[in-house]
Design an enzyme around this catalytic site. Structure first.
Site, PDB file in Angstrom:
ATOM      1  N   GLY A 138      29.747  24.311   2.650  1.00  0.00           N
ATOM      2  CA  GLY A 138      29.273  22.936   2.606  1.00  0.00           C
ATOM      3  C   GLY A 138      30.321  21.943   3.063  1.00  0.00           C
ATOM      4  O   GLY A 138      30.062  20.748   3.121  1.00  0.00           O
ATOM      5  N   CYS A 139      31.513  22.432   3.384  1.00  0.00           N
ATOM      6  CA  CYS A 139      32.581  21.570   3.884  1.00  0.00           C
ATOM      7  C   CYS A 139      32.692  21.750   5.392  1.00  0.00           C
ATOM      8  O   CYS A 139      32.685  22.878   5.889  1.00  0.00           O
ATOM      9  CB  CYS A 139      33.924  21.929   3.240  1.00  0.00           C
ATOM     10  SG  CYS A 139      34.004  21.577   1.494  1.00  0.00           S
TER      11      CYS A 139
END
Length: 142
Positions: free
Chosen positions: A57-58
């Site tokens: 998610g980064c």
């Protein structure tokens, strides 16, 4: 292997960071403060930069390692991006050396609001920051 020691959550507290950000005159000053905090974050040893420790998610690469000492959680993290290293310090300050109950009870949204940062982060960076928070909360509830 033990995690590298860092001052976040011990010598540098959420209160000191909120005060430092409140004293900043502009978004640029806050941004500089975040980057300076990131410079105090020890690099994660290469052997801990493993795929299973990557935070999904980064947009940038972020690794998050943890150890549990009794009921107390210790975290170490790193990123390949300077600003993200600084943002990691904001999260580690909130959660380092806390119990699972303290981690779950901490109002991270209020903390981030008091820092005045979220409105200035790109949506992908804000999502990545919250992905780190969610991973820590997940580790603390396991």
């Amino acid at each position: 292997m033990s995690l590298p020691q860092h001052p976040f959550g011990t010598d540098i507290t959420t209160e000191t960071i909120v005060a430092q950000m409140a004293a900043a005159n502009s978004w640029e000053d806050r941004y500089r403060n975040v980057i300076q905090l990131g410079k105090k974050l020890p690099a994660l040893p290469e052997e801990l930069k493993q795929n299973q420790l990557k935070v999904s998610g980064c947009e940038s690469q972020v690794w998050l390692a943890h150890q549990q000492d009794g009921e107390i959680f210790h975290f170490a993290a790193d990123s390949d991006a300077r600003i993200v290293r600084g943002l990691i310090t904001l999260v580690l300050t909130a959660y380092e050396g806390k119990t699972a109950a303290e981690i779950q009870a901490f109002d991270i949204d209020s903390y981030f609001d008091s820092l005045g940062l979220m409105a200035h982060l790109s949506p992908s960076r804000g999502n990545g920051l919250m992905a780190i928070v969610e991973q820590i909360k997940s580790l603390a509830s396991a």
